[in-house]
Write an enzyme that holds these catalytic residues in place. Structure first.
Site, PDB file in Angstrom:
ATOM      1  N   TYR A 192      38.527  90.931  87.116  1.00  0.00           N
ATOM      2  CA  TYR A 192      39.462  89.811  86.930  1.00  0.00           C
ATOM      3  C   TYR A 192      39.455  88.894  88.157  1.00  0.00           C
ATOM      4  O   TYR A 192      39.369  87.661  88.038  1.00  0.00           O
ATOM      5  CB  TYR A 192      40.851  90.385  86.669  1.00  0.00           C
ATOM      6  CG  TYR A 192      41.921  89.375  86.341  1.00  0.00           C
ATOM      7  CD1 TYR A 192      42.016  88.824  85.067  1.00  0.00           C
ATOM      8  CD2 TYR A 192      42.856  88.988  87.298  1.00  0.00           C
ATOM      9  CE1 TYR A 192      43.015  87.908  84.758  1.00  0.00           C
ATOM     10  CE2 TYR A 192      43.853  88.072  86.999  1.00  0.00           C
ATOM     11  CZ  TYR A 192      43.935  87.535  85.728  1.00  0.00           C
ATOM     12  OH  TYR A 192      44.922  86.633  85.433  1.00  0.00           O
ATOM     13  N   LYS A 238      38.354  84.975  88.384  1.00  0.00           N
ATOM     14  CA  LYS A 238      39.302  83.934  88.777  1.00  0.00           C
ATOM     15  C   LYS A 238      38.864  83.219  90.058  1.00  0.00           C
ATOM     16  O   LYS A 238      39.144  82.031  90.232  1.00  0.00           O
ATOM     17  CB  LYS A 238      40.706  84.539  88.925  1.00  0.00           C
ATOM     18  CG  LYS A 238      41.278  85.073  87.618  1.00  0.00           C
ATOM     19  CD  LYS A 238      41.407  83.984  86.570  1.00  0.00           C
ATOM     20  CE  LYS A 238      42.085  84.458  85.299  1.00  0.00           C
ATOM     21  NZ  LYS A 238      42.251  83.366  84.314  1.00  0.00           N
TER      22      LYS A 238
END
Ligand SMILES: NC(=O)c1ccc[n+]([C@@H]2O[C@H](COP(=O)([O-])OP(=O)(O)OC[C@H]3O[C@@H](n4cnc5c(N)ncnc54)[C@H](O)[C@@H]3O)[C@@H](O)[C@H]2O)c1
Length: 248
Positions: free
Chosen positions: A156, A160
């Site tokens: 993640y 990002k």
């Protein structure tokens, strides 16, 4: 973005932050296109209902934004019918958390595809139309995790952080065409994505927030909307943090 004839596309717009963004834009009554991938259509139908209550023309498409072919088909259809896209909010995202030591290759690939490749897919599908229009706004939803990291979220965080790099690069590529590209990096926001966390994890997250509370989807929507307003026309390539002070 102060014109009723404009078109706003929001990925992941069925619920959570995406829904709040759609409802915020509804104040200016553009045509709103929601893209989502929920198996259950209830949330998307509720978002459409809330927008229609505000007299907004809305359409909703269920597609997987990590599929280049599906994104191309969907955006070709949108652009051929509506003739333009003024705002693209790349908000769709998922988590598949595990410590790196135990993370499966599948969970790594899925998160990178859904969170990062999707931004490439959707942006590439609209950018020619924006160049032709000589203007547009792109806002990519990143995360504080992409900035400071978080144990259990290597996939993640990488997706990002990747969004931040993509945002800055594209901002440079299209600045002369009147298109701004920015990212908004939320902290801990109350949505279905964070609802699944254990009470222990939630309490520990809250302890890290100087403001002492989780954010609401509307807190993020305000920043996204502002970046698309006329007042933000000289702002590009930025990451705006909406996190109650977790990262300063
Ligand atoms: N909630 C938080 O605390 C938080 C913090 C930082 C960043 N974010 C980011 O904000 C964005 C929205 O998060 P949220 O909390 O509202 O999540 P959510 O789980 O409530 O909603 C996610 C949305 O993304 C859509 N989506 C998921 N996979 C998709 C796919 N393959 N194709 C198309 N659409 C897909 C879902 O259908 C849904 O509309 C995400 O990118 C998330 O990473 C959230």
């Amino acid at each position: 973005m102060e014109d009723a004839s404009k078109v706003v596309v929001i990925t992941g717009g069925s619920r959570g932050i995406g829904r709040a963004v759609a409802l915020k834009f509804a104040e200016r009554k553009p045509r709103i296109v929601i893209i989502h991938y929920d198996a259950d259509l209830k949330a998307a139908e509720e978002t459409s209902r809330l927008l229609e209550q505000k007299a907004v023309e809305v359409e909703s498409h269920r597609i997987d934004v990590s599929s280049k072919a599906d994104v191309n088909d969907c955006f070709e259809d949108i652009i051929s019918r509506l003739q333009r896209v003024d705002v693209l909010v790349n908000n769709a995202g998922i988590t598949r958390d595990a410590l790196l030591m135990r993370m499966s290759e599948e969970d790594w690939d899925t998160v990178i595809r859904v969170n990062l490749k999707s931004v490439f897919n959707c942006t590439q599908a609209v950018i020619r139309a924006m160049v032709k229009q000589r203007g547009g706004r792109i806002v990519n939803i990143s995360s504080v995790t992409g900035q400071i990291g978080n144990p259990g979220q290597a996939n993640y965080a990488a997706s990002k952080a990747g969004i931040m790099g993509l945002t800055k690069t594209l901002a440079r590529e299209v600045a002369s065409r009147g298109i701004t590209v920015n990212a908004v990096a939320p902290g801990f926001i109350r949505t279905e994505m964070t609802e699944v966390l254990s009470e222990k994890v939630k309490a520990s997250l809250l302890q890290q927030i100087p403001m002492g509370r989780a954010g609401e989807p509307e807190d993020v929507a305000e920043a996204v909307y502002w970046l698309c307003s006329d007042g933000a026309s000289y702002i590009t390539g930025q990451v705006i943090h909406v996190n109650g002070g977790i990262f300063m």
